[in-house]
Design an enzyme around this catalytic site. Structure first.
Site, PDB file in Angstrom:
ATOM      1  CD  GLU A  28      39.816  53.965  37.909  1.00  0.00           C
ATOM      2  OE1 GLU A  28      40.030  52.975  38.642  1.00  0.00           O
ATOM      3  OE2 GLU A  28      38.846  54.038  37.122  1.00  0.00           O
ATOM      4  N   GLY A  51      39.517  46.769  45.016  1.00  0.00           N
ATOM      5  CA  GLY A  51      39.570  46.413  46.426  1.00  0.00           C
ATOM      6  C   GLY A  51      40.238  45.074  46.656  1.00  0.00           C
ATOM      7  CG  MET A  58      32.301  48.403  40.974  1.00  0.00           C
ATOM      8  SD  MET A  58      31.609  49.970  41.593  1.00  0.00           S
ATOM      9  CE  MET A  58      29.947  49.883  40.919  1.00  0.00           C
ATOM     10  CD  GLU A  59      34.635  49.760  36.534  1.00  0.00           C
ATOM     11  OE1 GLU A  59      33.760  50.474  37.041  1.00  0.00           O
ATOM     12  OE2 GLU A  59      35.711  49.464  37.122  1.00  0.00           O
ATOM     13  CG  ASP A 111      39.135  49.430  48.764  1.00  0.00           C
ATOM     14  OD1 ASP A 111      38.516  48.356  48.940  1.00  0.00           O
ATOM     15  OD2 ASP A 111      39.092  50.058  47.700  1.00  0.00           O
TER      16      ASP A 111
END
Length: 217
Positions: free
Chosen positions: A11, A77, A160-161, A184
């Site tokens: 990333e 997502g 997740m961050e 996604d």
């Protein structure tokens, strides 16, 4: 100076590719890349996946570089039809959906013990549509999680961050921007397969929009 906090090497690669006068070192186990980006001093902390890693990386960025702003970048997502794969969004609010003191404090899920509201406000750029982010230490296709994120929290994006980055910045009183590119979409098949198939598209979007992101604030 602006500091980017980014979970993974892949990333961060589109950002580092545009930097000059680059140097790299390890600080508290995290890779830190310094240099110039579009002529301005910049640091990138590659923190690793998950909330604890994100919090550690953000504190490193703040303590070592005293940035004017922290910028969290990454893929994420999508949770509803308001976001599209490959598109970039600015996060207006973030919550940690796996943090739950409801039974103890009677607060809404995601409300930190030191806060009264569950969603933390972020600094925003109106170059991109504003969306609400949910953060948790899970990557899955759980129907229970989907219902929690969409029905209870009315969120648009999951990662997740980001929520952990926002929490550290809140306490340090450093502006926090977050930009998420959708890899996604819920309800469109396996999130893992979508994620893997769409990464190159997401990174093209990041490369295209990076200069605009750097001009915020």
């Amino acid at each position: 100076m602006k500091c980017f906090v980014i979970a993974m090497d892949k990333e961060a690669a589109p950002v580092i590719a545009q930097m000059s006068s680059v140097s790299e070192k390890i600080i508290c186990g995290k890779k830190v890349v310094k240099g110039k980006l579009y002529g301005e001093k910049t640091a990138v902390v590659i923190c690793g996946v998950g909330k604890v890693n994100a919090a550690c990386g953000t504190q490193i960025a703040i303590s070592k570089f005293k940035p004017e702003a922290v910028i969290n970048l990454g893929v994420a997502g999508g949770l509803n039809d308001g976001v599209r794969v490959g598109e970039i969004y600015s996060v207006s609010h973030a919550v940690q959906y796996d943090f739950d003191l409801t039974q103890l404090n009677g607060t809404q899920i995601g409300t930190l013990d030191e806060c009264k509201e569950n969603f933390l406000p972020l600094a925003v750029s109106r170059l991109y549509p504003l969306k609400k982010l949910t953060t948790g230490d899970r990557f899955n296709d759980s129907k229970e999680d989907f219902n929690l994120l969409t029905e209870t929290l009315s969120a648009d994006i999951r990662d997740m961050e980001g929520g952990a980055v926002a929490q550290v910045c809140m306490h340090a009183q450093v502006p926090c921007f977050a930009f998420k590119i959708i890899s996604d979409a819920a309800g469109s098949g396996s999130t893992t397969e979508q994620y893997l198939n769409n990464l190159s598209l997401c990174f093209k979007t990041l490369s295209r929009e990076l200069k605009n992101i750097c001009n915020i604030g």
